[in-house]
Each structure stands twice: as C-alpha cells, then as structure tokens.
Design a protein around this motif. Structure first.
Motif, PDB file in Angstrom:
ATOM      1  N   ARG A  34      -3.242   7.394   1.102  1.00 24.73           N
ATOM      2  CA  ARG A  34      -3.980   7.231  -0.156  1.00 24.73           C
ATOM      3  C   ARG A  34      -5.113   6.219   0.023  1.00 24.73           C
ATOM      4  O   ARG A  34      -6.227   6.427  -0.465  1.00 24.73           O
ATOM      5  CB  ARG A  34      -3.021   6.799  -1.249  1.00 24.73           C
ATOM      6  CG  ARG A  34      -3.643   6.503  -2.594  1.00 24.73           C
ATOM      7  CD  ARG A  34      -4.707   7.428  -2.936  1.00 24.73           C
ATOM      8  NE  ARG A  34      -4.304   8.538  -3.743  1.00 24.73           N
ATOM      9  CZ  ARG A  34      -5.176   9.438  -4.179  1.00 24.73           C
ATOM     10  NH1 ARG A  34      -6.442   9.342  -3.872  1.00 24.73           N
ATOM     11  NH2 ARG A  34      -4.795  10.436  -4.900  1.00 24.73           N
ATOM     12  N   ARG A  35      -4.854   5.139   0.727  1.00 25.25           N
ATOM     13  CA  ARG A  35      -5.899   4.139   0.962  1.00 25.25           C
ATOM     14  C   ARG A  35      -7.037   4.717   1.803  1.00 25.25           C
ATOM     15  O   ARG A  35      -8.205   4.469   1.531  1.00 25.25           O
ATOM     16  CB  ARG A  35      -5.316   2.907   1.638  1.00 25.25           C
ATOM     17  CG  ARG A  35      -4.456   2.101   0.694  1.00 25.25           C
ATOM     18  CD  ARG A  35      -3.887   0.891   1.357  1.00 25.25           C
ATOM     19  NE  ARG A  35      -3.007   0.191   0.429  1.00 25.25           N
ATOM     20  CZ  ARG A  35      -2.304  -0.874   0.735  1.00 25.25           C
ATOM     21  NH1 ARG A  35      -2.376  -1.380   1.939  1.00 25.25           N
ATOM     22  NH2 ARG A  35      -1.532  -1.436  -0.153  1.00 25.25           N
ATOM     23  N   ILE A  36      -6.686   5.498   2.820  1.00 26.85           N
ATOM     24  CA  ILE A  36      -7.716   6.133   3.642  1.00 26.85           C
ATOM     25  C   ILE A  36      -8.526   7.104   2.799  1.00 26.85           C
ATOM     26  O   ILE A  36      -9.760   7.115   2.854  1.00 26.85           O
ATOM     27  CB  ILE A  36      -7.094   6.842   4.859  1.00 26.85           C
ATOM     28  CG1 ILE A  36      -6.562   5.804   5.845  1.00 26.85           C
ATOM     29  CG2 ILE A  36      -8.110   7.755   5.542  1.00 26.85           C
ATOM     30  CD1 ILE A  36      -5.745   6.389   6.987  1.00 26.85           C
ATOM     31  N   ALA A  37      -7.855   7.930   1.993  1.00 28.86           N
ATOM     32  CA  ALA A  37      -8.557   8.890   1.131  1.00 28.86           C
ATOM     33  C   ALA A  37      -9.486   8.174   0.156  1.00 28.86           C
ATOM     34  O   ALA A  37     -10.613   8.617  -0.077  1.00 28.86           O
ATOM     35  CB  ALA A  37      -7.549   9.754   0.369  1.00 28.86           C
ATOM     36  N   ASP A  38      -9.038   7.061  -0.397  1.00 31.52           N
ATOM     37  CA  ASP A  38      -9.885   6.280  -1.309  1.00 31.52           C
ATOM     38  C   ASP A  38     -11.130   5.763  -0.594  1.00 31.52           C
ATOM     39  O   ASP A  38     -12.238   5.831  -1.124  1.00 31.52           O
ATOM     40  CB  ASP A  38      -9.110   5.105  -1.912  1.00 31.52           C
ATOM     41  CG  ASP A  38      -8.049   5.531  -2.905  1.00 31.52           C
ATOM     42  OD1 ASP A  38      -8.070   6.691  -3.361  1.00 31.52           O
ATOM     43  OD2 ASP A  38      -7.177   4.691  -3.217  1.00 31.52           O
ATOM     44  N   LEU A  39     -10.954   5.248   0.613  1.00 31.17           N
ATOM     45  CA  LEU A  39     -12.096   4.753   1.384  1.00 31.17           C
ATOM     46  C   LEU A  39     -13.070   5.878   1.741  1.00 31.17           C
ATOM     47  O   LEU A  39     -14.278   5.703   1.654  1.00 31.17           O
ATOM     48  CB  LEU A  39     -11.623   4.065   2.660  1.00 31.17           C
ATOM     49  CG  LEU A  39     -11.043   2.673   2.497  1.00 31.17           C
ATOM     50  CD1 LEU A  39     -10.418   2.214   3.820  1.00 31.17           C
ATOM     51  CD2 LEU A  39     -12.118   1.695   2.068  1.00 31.17           C
ATOM     52  N   VAL A  40     -12.532   7.007   2.155  1.00 32.29           N
ATOM     53  CA  VAL A  40     -13.380   8.147   2.519  1.00 32.29           C
ATOM     54  C   VAL A  40     -14.203   8.606   1.315  1.00 32.29           C
ATOM     55  O   VAL A  40     -15.386   8.920   1.450  1.00 32.29           O
ATOM     56  CB  VAL A  40     -12.534   9.306   3.086  1.00 32.29           C
ATOM     57  CG1 VAL A  40     -13.335  10.588   3.200  1.00 32.29           C
ATOM     58  CG2 VAL A  40     -11.962   8.914   4.438  1.00 32.29           C
ATOM     59  N   SER A  41     -13.603   8.605   0.136  1.00 30.63           N
ATOM     60  CA  SER A  41     -14.327   9.055  -1.050  1.00 30.63           C
ATOM     61  C   SER A  41     -15.386   8.052  -1.520  1.00 30.63           C
ATOM     62  O   SER A  41     -16.354   8.433  -2.162  1.00 30.63           O
ATOM     63  CB  SER A  41     -13.355   9.342  -2.193  1.00 30.63           C
ATOM     64  OG  SER A  41     -12.789   8.148  -2.683  1.00 30.63           O
TER      65      SER A  41
END
Length: 71
Positions: A34-41
């Motif tokens: 979830r943290r990676i997805a948030d950063l990517v977005s």
C-alpha cells in the motif's frame, strides 16, 4: 507507542528510524504494498530497488493484487 495507519505499531523518535511491528507476515506485505502504491501514484519520478528471492513474494503478490484492482 503510536498506532500506524496500516495496522502496525510504530516505535521511534526523531533521532531513530520508525520501526513498525506487525503480527503476521501478510500484514507487512499489505502495508508495504500500500505504501509503494501510494508513492507510485503521487510521484512521477520514483526509483524502486526491489529484492529477489523468496522473502518478498508476499509483497509482490499484494502489489499485483492492488494493480488488478486498479489501485
């Protein structure tokens, strides 16, 4: 101790890195994915160094699941 928004417990001060303790390995995989997805977005220029081997398999499964669900 503060409660992390990703269901873990955070321990740390300004001088030390934040440490989050999770009850299960799948909880770690979900939180990190979830943290990676948030950063990517949020970030147009993001470079990730991801490990290989068996250890990160749960994380990669969660990333695939998030991608399939449009996150």
């Amino acid at each position: 101790m503060a409660v992390d928004s990703h269901a873990g417990l955070s321990i740390g001060t300004r001088r030390s890195p934040r440490v989050t303790v999770f009850a299960h390995d799948y909880a770690v995989a979900k939180a990190v994915a979830r943290r990676i997805a948030d950063l990517v977005s949020k970030t147009t220029r993001l470079v990730l160094g991801l490990p290989t081997g068996r250890t990160p398999i749960g994380l990669y499964r969660e990333l695939v699941s998030l991608h399939r669900h449009g996150v």
